[in-house]
Design a protein around this motif. Structure first.
Motif, PDB file in Angstrom:
ATOM      1  N   LYS A  41      92.383  56.383  41.415  1.00  0.00           N
ATOM      2  CA  LYS A  41      91.107  56.855  40.879  1.00  0.00           C
ATOM      3  C   LYS A  41      90.933  56.272  39.497  1.00  0.00           C
ATOM      4  N   MET A  47      81.833  57.729  35.434  1.00  0.00           N
ATOM      5  CA  MET A  47      81.998  58.018  36.860  1.00  0.00           C
ATOM      6  C   MET A  47      83.452  57.870  37.285  1.00  0.00           C
ATOM      7  N   LEU A  49      85.737  56.796  40.308  1.00  0.00           N
ATOM      8  CA  LEU A  49      85.711  56.056  41.565  1.00  0.00           C
ATOM      9  C   LEU A  49      87.094  56.092  42.205  1.00  0.00           C
ATOM     10  N   THR A  61      84.660  54.913  46.580  1.00  0.00           N
ATOM     11  CA  THR A  61      83.838  56.110  46.649  1.00  0.00           C
ATOM     12  C   THR A  61      83.624  56.674  45.259  1.00  0.00           C
ATOM     13  N   ARG A  62      82.352  56.910  44.887  1.00  0.00           N
ATOM     14  CA  ARG A  62      82.075  57.626  43.647  1.00  0.00           C
ATOM     15  C   ARG A  62      82.208  59.107  43.954  1.00  0.00           C
ATOM     16  N   HIS A  68      77.193  63.616  38.231  1.00  0.00           N
ATOM     17  CA  HIS A  68      76.814  62.777  39.379  1.00  0.00           C
ATOM     18  C   HIS A  68      77.079  63.557  40.669  1.00  0.00           C
ATOM     19  N   ARG A  71      77.647  61.829  46.260  1.00  0.00           N
ATOM     20  CA  ARG A  71      78.776  60.961  46.613  1.00  0.00           C
ATOM     21  C   ARG A  71      78.231  59.637  47.143  1.00  0.00           C
ATOM     22  N   THR A  73      79.393  55.638  48.621  1.00  0.00           N
ATOM     23  CA  THR A  73      80.507  54.871  49.162  1.00  0.00           C
ATOM     24  C   THR A  73      80.083  53.420  49.345  1.00  0.00           C
ATOM     25  N   ILE A  85      81.334  45.735  40.006  1.00  0.00           N
ATOM     26  CA  ILE A  85      80.810  47.096  39.857  1.00  0.00           C
ATOM     27  C   ILE A  85      80.144  47.165  38.490  1.00  0.00           C
ATOM     28  N   LEU A  95      75.747  50.942  40.035  1.00  0.00           N
ATOM     29  CA  LEU A  95      75.790  52.354  39.656  1.00  0.00           C
ATOM     30  C   LEU A  95      75.002  52.534  38.363  1.00  0.00           C
ATOM     31  N   SER A  97      74.113  54.192  34.987  1.00  0.00           N
ATOM     32  CA  SER A  97      74.688  55.018  33.929  1.00  0.00           C
ATOM     33  C   SER A  97      74.568  54.274  32.610  1.00  0.00           C
ATOM     34  N   CYS A 131      87.985  50.739  31.202  1.00  0.00           N
ATOM     35  CA  CYS A 131      88.266  51.381  32.489  1.00  0.00           C
ATOM     36  C   CYS A 131      89.589  52.115  32.349  1.00  0.00           C
TER      37      CYS A 131
END
Length: 159
Positions: A41, A47, A49, A61-62, A68, A71, A73, A85, A95, A97, A131
């Motif tokens: 994860k 977020m 993921l 998968t978020r 958020h 869900r 995928t 991403i 995504l 944000s 990250c």
């Protein structure tokens, strides 16, 4: 806790087994690649993921959070090349944000070692907010390693 692993000849960091409430986030160094393991994860922007590698396929998968609630995928194959991403419409997995860079992370399948590799940002530049990997596994301590433990940040430097 920190300890020396004599078989790897490296210093390591690991959460204590009896502390299930501890949240540990390891910052992914933009100059390195991270091997994606089953059910890793990552905190990317704001977020979480979850990554599920399976042979030459990867599912991202978020996870649902207060910020958020939906869900999402995304599935990809090794033959897709570099997976990106970010908030850019040109990304493989887009995504929305304000904390997400245009290209926040890049992923690819290494055919030689048969593993999925994760990289912060684009291959030429890191993301703005970094990250982080959520982990309870042992992590090798390298120079400039940044670990967030709940609300505190710990930095490791070699001299």
């Amino acid at each position: 806790k920190t300890y020396y692993d004599s078989s790897k000849k490296r210093f390591m960091f690991k959460t204590l087994e009896n502390n299930s409430s501890l949240i540990v986030q390891v910052k992914i160094n933009p100059s390195n690649k991270w091997v994606i393991c089953k059910e890793d994860k990552f905190l990317i922007g704001d977020m979480i993921l979850k990554f599920e590698p399976n042979e030459k396929e990867l599912t991202i998968t978020r996870l649902v959070t207060k910020r958020h609630p939906q869900r999402l995928t995304y599935s990809c194959k090794a033959s897709d090349g570099i997976i990106t991403i970010g908030r850019s419409k040109n990304c493989s997995f887009t995504l929305e944000s304000n904390l997400m860079s245009r290209v926040h992370a890049s992923i690819f399948y290494n055919e030689n070692s048969h593993i999925w590799e994760f990289k912060d940002g684009e291959f030429s530049r890191p993301s703005a907010n970094g990250c982080f990997l959520f982990t309870s596994n042992s992590i090798e301590i390298v120079d400039k390693l940044e670990i967030k433990v709940n609300e505190d940040t710990v930095y490791f430097f070699y001299e």
